[in-house]
Each structure stands twice: as C-alpha cells, then as structure tokens.
Design an enzyme around this catalytic site. Structure first.
Site, PDB file in Angstrom:
ATOM      1  CE  LYS A  65       2.320  -4.038 -12.195  1.00 38.48           C
ATOM      2  NZ  LYS A  65       2.761  -5.260 -11.386  1.00 38.48           N
ATOM      3  CG  HIS A 194       3.462  -3.710  -3.763  1.00 32.20           C
ATOM      4  ND1 HIS A 194       4.299  -2.905  -3.150  1.00 32.20           N
ATOM      5  CD2 HIS A 194       3.908  -4.269  -5.028  1.00 32.20           C
ATOM      6  CE1 HIS A 194       5.361  -2.912  -4.060  1.00 32.20           C
ATOM      7  NE2 HIS A 194       5.151  -3.806  -5.165  1.00 32.20           N
ATOM      8  CD  GLU A 268       1.999  -9.395  -6.410  1.00 37.18           C
ATOM      9  OE1 GLU A 268       2.087  -8.244  -6.591  1.00 37.18           O
ATOM     10  OE2 GLU A 268       0.832 -10.070  -6.228  1.00 37.18           O
TER      11      GLU A 268
HETATM   12  C1  LIG Z   1       0.741  -5.448  -7.965  1.00 40.55           C
HETATM   13  C2  LIG Z   1       2.328  -5.294  -8.063  1.00 40.55           C
HETATM   14  N1  LIG Z   1       3.099  -6.255  -7.736  1.00 40.55           N
HETATM   15  C3  LIG Z   1       4.525  -5.847  -7.938  1.00 40.55           C
HETATM   16  C4  LIG Z   1       4.885  -4.937  -8.271  1.00 40.55           C
HETATM   17  C5  LIG Z   1       6.600  -4.865  -8.219  1.00 40.55           C
HETATM   18  O1  LIG Z   1       7.153  -4.188  -7.347  1.00 40.55           O
HETATM   19  P1  LIG Z   1       8.557  -4.283  -7.187  1.00 40.55           P
HETATM   20  O2  LIG Z   1       9.310  -3.597  -8.416  1.00 40.55           O
HETATM   21  O3  LIG Z   1       8.866  -3.171  -6.024  1.00 40.55           O
HETATM   22  O4  LIG Z   1       8.988  -5.347  -6.616  1.00 40.55           O
HETATM   23  C6  LIG Z   1       4.371  -3.927  -8.438  1.00 40.55           C
HETATM   24  C7  LIG Z   1       5.095  -2.490  -8.766  1.00 40.55           C
HETATM   25  O5  LIG Z   1       4.630  -1.499  -9.027  1.00 40.55           O
HETATM   26  C8  LIG Z   1       2.986  -4.004  -8.427  1.00 40.55           C
HETATM   27  O6  LIG Z   1       1.987  -2.831  -8.751  1.00 40.55           O
END
Ligand SMILES: Cc1ncc(COP(=O)(O)O)c(C=O)c1O
Length: 467
Positions: A65, A194, A268
């Site tokens: 994402k 998270h 993640e």
């Molecule tokens: C389920 C999940 N995993 C991973 C991420 C990535 O987080 P980051 O960009 O802080 O590493 C997000 C971000 O919204 C998320 O919702």
C-alpha cells in the site's frame, strides 16, 4: 508511478550523475513542464542491506500500500522480500510478478468476502484477523487459511496511529477470539501487531513483543503451537533517519521473549523502503506578492504544479511535513516569507504554509525529498492536473543487478535524455532541437555484452508491456 504509464523510464547513472543531476538535466532541458519524480533504485537496495544488517532475524514483507510502483515491487521481489497485501488487487500485483503466494501475507483484518475467496483461489493462505465475524467468514470461505491474530499495542507517538481501527485487545479480546477459532477448527499460526506508522517511540516494540508472547502462551493452553510473529511496520525511511534504536529494542525483546529460532519473525515495513528513494520536482507557474498595509513586509505565494490532491496528499493523509528546496539558488537572492500552493482551485490546496525562500521566478523548480511513501498510490488528477510521472534512476552497478530481471527489450528504448512525449502540450519558448542536441547523451542499446557509455539510458513503456 502507474503500472501502465508509458512515460515511465529508467536512467542508468555513471559516477558523475545522481538524482539531483538527473532532476537538473530534466528541469533545465526547457521541455519539461509538469512535476516529476526521480526514483533511485539504489536507495531501495541500500535500505534492504540496512535492514538485513540491523534486523537479521526479521524477514521484511514490504507493505504494498505504501508505494505500489512496479519498479519498486520488481526490485523488492528480486531482493527476496515478502509482501504485505491488503486486497485482491494488491495480491494480483504481487503474484503477477511471479512471487510465490507463500511470500505474501494478506494483512487486512477486515476483508471483503470476495477478496478472501480470491486469496483461497490463488493460494495466499496467511491472513490476519482481529474480530469474530472475520473468523466466521474465513470458516465458510477459506477453512484451510492460516490465521494470524492482530493485537493492539500503540506507540505513544506515531505519525499515523492505526490502533483505533485495527487490533484486538491482547488481554480482554484475544483469548475469546482464540477460543472461537479453536471451536471453529481454524488454524491460527501466529500473532501480529502494528504500533503505528512513523513510530516515534522505539520502546513500544518491547511492550508489543511481550504482549505477543502472552498471546502465544495462551494459544498453547488451547492446543495451538504458534510459529509466526509479525511485528508490523512503523520504521522510519527518510534521508538521515535510522532504524538502529528500534532494531536494538526489537532484537533485545526477541531474545527475551522469543529465543526459539523456530518462531518465524516477519515485519511489514512500508515507508522504510521507499520514502527516501523518491524525490519530487515541481515548477512554479505563478506567484503573487502580498504586501502589508504599511508596505514594510512582503509575503510571496508560489503556485506549483503538484498539490494536496496529487503527490502532496501525504500532507493530509499521512501527516507529512514536506521540505521545499529550490533547485537553483541565485547568489545574492533576497529571502522572503513564502507559502507554496498546489495548482487546483481549492483553498485547501496548500503545500507549505510559511517558509523563508529566496526570490524565485515563474519556471523555477522546487525539489522535495522523501516523497516515496504514501504519495503516488493515493494521488488523483483532480481539477485536470496530471499525476507526476516517475523517472527511475539507478547507478550502473545497481542496474547491472536488475537489468536481466526487469522486463525490458530494445523496443522499450528511446534516444535522448528527454523523451519526445514530454514535449506535447507545452508552452516552450526555447528552440527544442538545440536543447536536445545539447543534452549529454550517447546511447547504446543494452544488449547483454554492451557497455553503458554515458550517464543516461532511457526506457519507455516497459511498465505498459508488463501490465
Ligand atoms: C497492516 C499494515 N502493515 C504495514 C503497514 C506499513 O507501515 P509503515 O509504512 O509504517 O511501515 C501499514 C500501514 O498503514 C499497515 O496498515
């Protein structure tokens, strides 16, 4: 970068070139009007090296994402990361690259039914949950899925908190959910969390890992033997940021609570991998001076060709603070209190509220670093202003790593530093032919035995080809 954007291109850099020289070449060519990005693939590769050095026990599953550009995904797939997908569309994007479904976690605790069916059809079996209804859906749609319970543990300070939406309470909710999973005969294989995106409290990882351990232990009382710990995202990725303190906390918590190497630990990370890899250049198309009533002070309003409906949506959605840097600064420039505005007719479309900037003119460029996370996938062409295109750059040694992996053929090459399609619809006052000749290009088509002679090769259309 959109997958089927035929203007996506790759610049191969020699020792004299870097992201800023590419930006300068393009901006000063006189044939570029729209805002554009330069994405440095080498920056992503170096991030991966950093990750492996600091967190050797934690396998990264890149959060798609954050930036779903094909070049990013291809590079990470080649480096061997896994992927965190939130939807059917993201799963397809990753599986289309030839990545095994085993390297994907469907990390959305509340999934539409059709997306669960799609995961079942494509063999993406590991997925998260934090509520009863998800367990019932999975029982009927994908009874063989391997479920990961997502618990809540929030950082006291994070750029984008997530706990208000996802994550069950590890003490009051998780035991009940695990008992239901047991009753439904659903395989639960692990625990995830998270702490919040852009985490500014490294110690939260210790609390979260300790909580996860309690849930592992409760699982044992129900006959489960969890094998997966997913520590989510939250890692910083801007130039100059470091994951060393977060990594120290994580490594020590893993030693304390999960000393058994049989437990697979994944994360993640999103912004860590891509934030600093993308630099955005915008040009000034208008400005307005606001003079104080007593005529003693001047505030200058600059209007640029990207705004909060485009790349700078990150200001609204990701609470980003963006830093403008003039591409060229004339010696002796006067500095003024200035604001920067996007191109749309909406008063909300403000990029920077108040900053001291040298006096600039129409056609001058302003550069914003750290624009790779949560920008392009969210950008829209509201009011008819196009989404900034991406020029992909890589040093020769980095390019050597990837040229056989990225699906490029000779048809995807064009001659010249600035593609002819950049020249369409522009109000160009300079003589274009002289500009093109002036550019420092000697091209060679990169057959396997060819040598890259000068600092730029360009490829157009491979994203389209690969779609
Ligand atoms: C389920 C999940 N995993 C991973 C991420 C990535 O987080 P980051 O960009 O802080 O590493 C997000 C971000 O919204 C998320 O919702």
């Amino acid at each position: 970068m959109r997958i089927n954007n035929s203007n996506d291109r790759v610049h191969v850099l020699d020792a004299h070139a870097n992201v800023w020289t590419v930006i300068t070449d393009i901006a000063d060519s006189g044939v570029q009007e729209e805002a554009f990005y330069v994405c440095d693939l080498g920056d992503i590769v170096r991030k991966h090296e950093t990750w492996k050095a600091f967190l050797p026990r934690v396998q990264p599953y890149y959060a798609v994402k954050c930036n779903d550009s094909l070049a990013v995904l291809e590079v990470l797939a080649a480096l061997g990361t896994g992927f965190d997908c939130a939807s059917k569309g993201e799963i397809n994007k990753i599986l289309d690259l030839g990545v095994s479904p085993n390297r994907v976690i469907f990390a959305n605790p509340a999934k539409p039914s059709s997306h669960i069916r799609h995961a079942a059809a494509t063999g993406v079996s590991t997925m998260t949950f934090d509520n009863e209804t998800e367990l019932h859906k999975v029982k009927s749609l994908y009874p063989d899925a391997k479920m990961v319970i997502r618990i809540r543990c929030d950082a006291t300070d994070a750029q984008c908190p997530l706990g208000m939406k996802f994550g069950c309470d590890p003490i009051s909710d998780a035991p009940r959910l695990l008992r239901l999973a047991r009753t439904l005969d659903i395989d639960v294989v692990g625990v995830s969390f998270h702490v919040g995106s852009g985490c500014r409290e490294p110690l939260v990882f210790n609390r979260a890992i300790a909580s996860a351990k309690d849930v592992f232990d409760y699982g044992i009382t129900l006959g489960y033997n969890f094998e997966l710990l997913d520590i989510g995202g939250g890692f910083p990725g801007d130039h100059g940021s470091s994951i060393s303190e977060i990594a120290r906390v994580i490594n020590s918590a893993l030693e304390d609570y999960f000393p058994d190497a049989a437990v697979q630990v994944i994360a993640e990370p999103g912004r860590f991998y891509v934030s600093s890899a993308y630099t955005l250049a915008c040009s000034i198309h208008s400005f307005r001076d606001v003079i104080s009533n007593d005529e003693t002070t001047k505030h200058r309003m600059y209007y640029i060709n990207d705004g909060v409906y485009g790349s700078f949506n990150c200001i609204l959605y990701d609470h980003q603070h963006v830093v403008p840097q003039p591409l060229h600064e004339l010696a002796g420039s006067k500095y003024y209190s200035s604001s920067i505005w996007g191109p749309t007719c909406d008063g909300l479309d403000q990029v920077v509220e108040d900053v001291l900037l040298p006096e600039m003119r129409i056609g001058d460029w302003i550069v914003f670093e750290n624009m790779g996370a949560y920008t392009l996938p969210v950008a829209s062409a509201f009011n008819g202003f196009p989404i900034a295109q991406v020029h992909v750059a890589a040093e020769e040694n980095i390019w050597d790593l990837f040229k056989d992996i990225l699906p490029l053929t000779e048809e995807h090459l064009i001659m010249g530093n600035v593609s002819p399609n950049l020249k369409m619809d522009l109000d160009i006052s300079r003589d274009e032919s002289s500009i093109i000749q002036h550019l420092p290009i000697r091209m060679q088509v990169p057959k396997s035995d060819s040598i890259v002679e000068e600092h730029v090769l360009e490829y157009v259309g491979y994203m389209q080809e690969n779609n």
